[in-house]
Motif scaffolding. Structure first.
Motif, PDB file in Angstrom:
ATOM      1  N   GLY A  53      -7.880  13.217   4.707  1.00 19.92           N
ATOM      2  CA  GLY A  53      -6.082  13.238   5.988  1.00 19.92           C
ATOM      3  C   GLY A  53      -4.833  13.743   4.880  1.00 19.92           C
ATOM      4  O   GLY A  53      -5.683  13.641   3.630  1.00 19.92           O
ATOM      5  N   HIS A  69       0.703   8.975   7.670  1.00 17.61           N
ATOM      6  CA  HIS A  69      -0.758   9.991   7.389  1.00 17.61           C
ATOM      7  C   HIS A  69      -1.487  10.545   8.392  1.00 17.61           C
ATOM      8  O   HIS A  69      -1.078  10.067   9.985  1.00 17.61           O
ATOM      9  CB  HIS A  69      -1.455   8.497   6.917  1.00 17.61           C
ATOM     10  CG  HIS A  69      -3.195   8.747   7.355  1.00 17.61           C
ATOM     11  ND1 HIS A  69      -3.845   8.629   6.400  1.00 17.61           N
ATOM     12  CD2 HIS A  69      -4.112   8.670   8.030  1.00 17.61           C
ATOM     13  CE1 HIS A  69      -5.196   9.705   6.523  1.00 17.61           C
ATOM     14  NE2 HIS A  69      -5.501   9.609   7.140  1.00 17.61           N
ATOM     15  N   SER A  70      -2.240  11.297   8.424  1.00 21.90           N
ATOM     16  CA  SER A  70      -2.171  12.228   9.362  1.00 21.90           C
ATOM     17  C   SER A  70      -3.413  13.048   9.149  1.00 21.90           C
ATOM     18  O   SER A  70      -3.788  13.681   7.795  1.00 21.90           O
ATOM     19  CB  SER A  70      -1.861  13.585   9.350  1.00 21.90           C
ATOM     20  OG  SER A  70      -1.910  13.878  10.424  1.00 21.90           O
ATOM     21  N   TYR A  79      -8.198  12.382  16.624  1.00 26.07           N
ATOM     22  CA  TYR A  79      -7.059  12.494  15.622  1.00 26.07           C
ATOM     23  C   TYR A  79      -6.024  11.594  15.385  1.00 26.07           C
ATOM     24  O   TYR A  79      -6.263  11.297  15.787  1.00 26.07           O
ATOM     25  CB  TYR A  79      -6.296  13.612  16.220  1.00 26.07           C
ATOM     26  CG  TYR A  79      -5.266  14.206  15.177  1.00 26.07           C
ATOM     27  CD1 TYR A  79      -5.156  14.813  14.505  1.00 26.07           C
ATOM     28  CD2 TYR A  79      -3.808  13.293  16.210  1.00 26.07           C
ATOM     29  CE1 TYR A  79      -3.913  14.924  14.075  1.00 26.07           C
ATOM     30  CE2 TYR A  79      -2.766  13.984  15.703  1.00 26.07           C
ATOM     31  CZ  TYR A  79      -2.282  14.378  14.345  1.00 26.07           C
ATOM     32  OH  TYR A  79      -1.418  14.696  13.217  1.00 26.07           O
ATOM     33  N   ALA A  81      -2.830   9.621  13.625  1.00 25.86           N
ATOM     34  CA  ALA A  81      -1.453  10.161  12.925  1.00 25.86           C
ATOM     35  C   ALA A  81      -0.590   8.978  13.075  1.00 25.86           C
ATOM     36  O   ALA A  81      -0.283   8.400  13.851  1.00 25.86           O
ATOM     37  CB  ALA A  81      -0.388  11.386  13.686  1.00 25.86           C
ATOM     38  N   GLY A 106       0.063   3.891  15.268  1.00 30.26           N
ATOM     39  CA  GLY A 106      -0.391   5.019  14.769  1.00 30.26           C
ATOM     40  C   GLY A 106      -0.964   5.411  16.520  1.00 30.26           C
ATOM     41  O   GLY A 106      -0.866   5.362  17.689  1.00 30.26           O
TER      42      GLY A 106
END
Length: 178
Positions: A53, A69-70, A79, A81, A106
């Motif tokens: 990430g 953060h992704s 996935y 984010a 998130g």
């Protein structure tokens, strides 16, 4: 895609080294180790074993920061984010070694390759983080080790998601800017 992103980040780090040095505008009594940091986080855990990430951290107070953060890994089952508030106090014994804890929110999207087409929407999750960070003395880098977990899902769907698979232990390297 990942190669292009990593090459872009490396180029940014090489040409941005002038800004990473101490400036006259930094106050000596400020206890934030840096103002901004951008880097990568390599995590282990969950069913796929690895997750890569990108992360960015901004200190808005001496011991308070926000972190974005992704995930980037196409092999991850999720996935994620997220945006987190991080509290990173200064220790009396060390200027460069700092523990931190945080809480964030998130968007978690399961990959339909692993869970079928019934999972097609984002789930809002709450994720706590706890870890340690060490800032190198002569190089503008910070190295961190943390545990991040998703413990609460706000979306109520019919598909049961195992939140344990999105929790992981990560090693991060961030380029710091004063």
């Amino acid at each position: 895609m990942i190669k292009k992103l990593l090459i872009s980040l490396l180029t940014f780090f090489v040409f941005g080294t002038v800004q990473a040095q101490d400036s006259l505008q930094v106050k000596s009594q400020v206890s934030a180790p840096y103002k901004i940091a951008i880097g990568i986080r390599y995590a282990t855990g969950g069913p796929t074993g690895v997750d890569l990430g990108v992360t960015a951290k901004y200190f808005f107070r001496p011991q308070s920061a926000i972190e974005l953060h992704s995930t980037l890994s196409p092999e991850a089952r999720y996935y994620l984010a997220s945006l987190s508030y991080i509290w990173q106090p200064k220790l009396a014994t060390s200027e460069r070694f700092r523990p931190y804890a945080g809480i964030g929110i998130g968007f978690l999207r399961p990959d339909s390759r692993f869970y079928g087409n019934e999972v097609d929407r984002n789930n809002i999750v709450v994720l706590p983080t706890i870890g340690i960070e060490y800032q190198l003395k002569k190089v503008p880098l910070a190295i961190s080790l943390d545990y991040r977990s998703t413990f609460m899902r706000i979306h109520s769907g019919t598909t049961q998601l195992n939140m344990r698979h999105s929790s992981n232990i990560g090693l991060g390297v961030k380029y710091t800017f004063r």
